[in-house]
Design a protein around this motif. Structure first.
Motif, PDB file in Angstrom:
ATOM      1  N   ILE A 106      -9.433  32.856 -12.538  1.00 31.99           N
ATOM      2  CA  ILE A 106      -8.663  34.087 -12.619  1.00 31.99           C
ATOM      3  C   ILE A 106      -9.580  35.300 -12.522  1.00 31.99           C
ATOM      4  O   ILE A 106     -10.634  35.346 -13.162  1.00 31.99           O
ATOM      5  CB  ILE A 106      -7.836  34.129 -13.929  1.00 31.99           C
ATOM      6  N   ILE A 107      -9.196  36.259 -11.678  1.00 26.57           N
ATOM      7  CA  ILE A 107      -9.924  37.523 -11.578  1.00 26.57           C
ATOM      8  C   ILE A 107      -8.904  38.656 -11.546  1.00 26.57           C
ATOM      9  O   ILE A 107      -7.709  38.421 -11.377  1.00 26.57           O
ATOM     10  CB  ILE A 107     -10.820  37.600 -10.321  1.00 26.57           C
ATOM     11  N   GLY A 108      -9.363  39.883 -11.711  1.00 28.44           N
ATOM     12  CA  GLY A 108      -8.432  41.003 -11.677  1.00 28.44           C
ATOM     13  C   GLY A 108      -9.078  42.299 -12.092  1.00 28.44           C
ATOM     14  O   GLY A 108     -10.309  42.399 -12.200  1.00 28.44           O
ATOM     15  N   VAL A 109      -8.222  43.302 -12.349  1.00 35.74           N
ATOM     16  CA  VAL A 109      -8.718  44.633 -12.680  1.00 35.74           C
ATOM     17  C   VAL A 109      -7.872  45.282 -13.766  1.00 35.74           C
ATOM     18  O   VAL A 109      -6.723  44.917 -14.001  1.00 35.74           O
ATOM     19  CB  VAL A 109      -8.706  45.563 -11.447  1.00 35.74           C
ATOM     20  N   PHE A 110      -8.478  46.263 -14.428  1.00 35.00           N
ATOM     21  CA  PHE A 110      -7.764  47.178 -15.320  1.00 35.00           C
ATOM     22  C   PHE A 110      -7.369  48.392 -14.491  1.00 35.00           C
ATOM     23  O   PHE A 110      -8.197  48.929 -13.755  1.00 35.00           O
ATOM     24  CB  PHE A 110      -8.665  47.618 -16.479  1.00 35.00           C
ATOM     25  N   GLY A 111      -6.123  48.835 -14.621  1.00 36.47           N
ATOM     26  CA  GLY A 111      -5.669  49.958 -13.822  1.00 36.47           C
ATOM     27  C   GLY A 111      -4.951  51.016 -14.638  1.00 36.47           C
ATOM     28  O   GLY A 111      -4.711  50.851 -15.834  1.00 36.47           O
ATOM     29  N   GLU A 112      -4.580  52.087 -13.963  1.00 33.83           N
ATOM     30  CA  GLU A 112      -3.837  53.183 -14.588  1.00 33.83           C
ATOM     31  C   GLU A 112      -2.341  53.013 -14.405  1.00 33.83           C
ATOM     32  O   GLU A 112      -1.567  53.942 -14.589  1.00 33.83           O
ATOM     33  CB  GLU A 112      -4.282  54.513 -13.967  1.00 33.83           C
ATOM     34  N   GLY A 113      -1.925  51.844 -14.057  1.00 33.26           N
ATOM     35  CA  GLY A 113      -0.529  51.492 -13.836  1.00 33.26           C
ATOM     36  C   GLY A 113      -0.515  50.126 -13.194  1.00 33.26           C
ATOM     37  O   GLY A 113      -1.459  49.757 -12.482  1.00 33.26           O
TER      38      GLY A 113
END
Length: 389
Positions: free
Chosen positions: A339-346
């Motif tokens: 699993i990979i991913g990002v933190f976002g502003e929405g």
């Protein structure tokens, strides 16, 4: 001399030797002669595993002792770690998804000595500065990733405050405000097509992804703040207004992509399927577990799976005592799924579980909430992609 020629001209021996070479060395060997070309191409086609990379550097303010105790890399070790992972790729990728934290992106010259002295513009963005910012992003892509990939390999490159990555020991790690990079590399797989689209101008339609022969199974959106306003239109453009969304959707509002407004990635083809789940701000650990367990009912886990996680910046600290509670739950349920991913502003996503009816779905605890809007706040989106190899 005759013995050496016999060895290098013997297909069975060459096949065995090529079996141990990485993709870069295979490409070099393919240029030697027609026999080596045929064998190297066959070896590349045989390798279908999806590969990932993940590297974390020292976070600001951390002492060397703390860095060592956490098993993190020092500044000078980051470049070697990434380059070694890329040089030893066993597959010939046709598509790459790369996530880089802002902390690493803005200080690439510090973590990558071979990068040079070019630094990003730190002033407020103006039309005349867009070119400089774009040149910097392209320079980072070329130095860190593109130079190691085949020319025909498509790429989406996203910069965000935080990164979720998957370590070799099969434990997910979430890094906010620290240097990190993560990515997936996907080879050519029959029945699987990955399309990439750079969003620019006023175009808010992804209709070109729609095909009767290869409908979209999963749509991933990485939009900047400039493109956030068209998030709902982009998703809806892949499905008529009067129809329910029949594809997995995931994404986030990030700081930068290779396009000013953002980029879209679509997985299509008969040998790929996907599911997506929204974790709400009020969901506790038990509710998160119950929602993620629904993936078991889809049948997707019978094939090779990868996962994406899109989470609100600061959500882990604010809603849970344990920062990586959601990714940890996912990894415990599905230890074989990177699993990979990002933190976002929405966050962008839908509740879409193929082969499962969600309308009256009874969970052990919690429930799915349906919404006609696809851009959310203070949520976490999980996307599970299943590929039949």
């Amino acid at each position: 001399m005759e013995k050496k020629l016999a060895i290098t001209a013997n297909p069975l021996i060459v096949e065995k030797i090529f079996h141990f070479l990485n993709a870069r060395d295979l490409s070099s060997c393919a240029r030697v002669c027609s026999l080596w070309f045929k064998i190297s191409e066959a070896e590349k086609r045989r390798r279908k595993d999806i590969t990932w990379i993940f590297t974390v550097g020292p976070c600001p303010g951390w002492s060397l002792k703390h860095i060592k105790s956490c098993g993190l890399l020092e500044h000078h070790e980051v470049e070697n770690s990434i380059f070694n992972q890329l040089e030893n790729l066993q597959i010939q990728p046709v598509f790459c998804t790369a996530f880089m934290s802002t902390c690493l992106f803005e200080k690439v010259h510090k973590f990558f000595p071979s990068f040079g002295d070019f630094e990003p513009t730190v002033k407020r963005s103006k039309p005349c500065e867009s070119v400089s910012r774009r040149k910097y992003l392209n320079s980072v892509m070329d130095t860190v990733l593109k130079s190691f990939l085949p020319e025909n390999c498509k790429m989406t490159f996203t910069v965000s405050t935080g990164i979720i990555g998957y370590k070799a020991d099969k434990n997910p790690v979430e890094i906010e405000n620290g240097p990190a990079i993560a990515g997936y590399f996907i080879p050519q797989i029959p029945g699987v097509e990955v399309k990439h689209y750079a969003i620019s101008g006023k175009n808010s339609s992804l209709a070109e992804f729609i095909s009767k022969n290869a409908p979209v199974k999963c749509l991933l959106l990485f939009l900047t703040s400039r493109g956030a306003s068209i998030a709902n239109k982009l998703v809806r453009s892949c499905c008529p207004e009067d129809e329910e969304i029949s594809m997995a959707v995931g994404g986030a509002i990030v700081e930068r992509t290779e396009s000013l407004l953002g980029s879209a990635t679509a997985f299509c083809g008969p040998n790929v399927d996907a599911a997506s789940v929204i974790i709400n701000a009020s969901d506790k650990a038990e509710e998160v577990t119950a929602k993620l367990e629904v993936f078991r009912e889809t049948g997707l886990l019978e094939n090779k799976c990868i996962a994406y996680m899109f989470v609100c910046v600061g959500r882990g600290y604010y809603f849970h005592e344990d920062h990586n509670v959601e990714s940890a739950i996912f990894s415990k349920l599905y230890p074989k799924v990177p699993i990979i991913g990002v933190f976002g502003e929405g966050e962008i996503g839908v509740n879409y579980i193929p082969n499962v009816t969600l309308e009256n779905k009874k969970l052990k605890i919690g429930k799915f909430k349906n919404s006609k809007r696809f851009l959310h706040g203070y949520t976490t989106i999980f996307v599970l992609i299943s590929i039949k190899m």
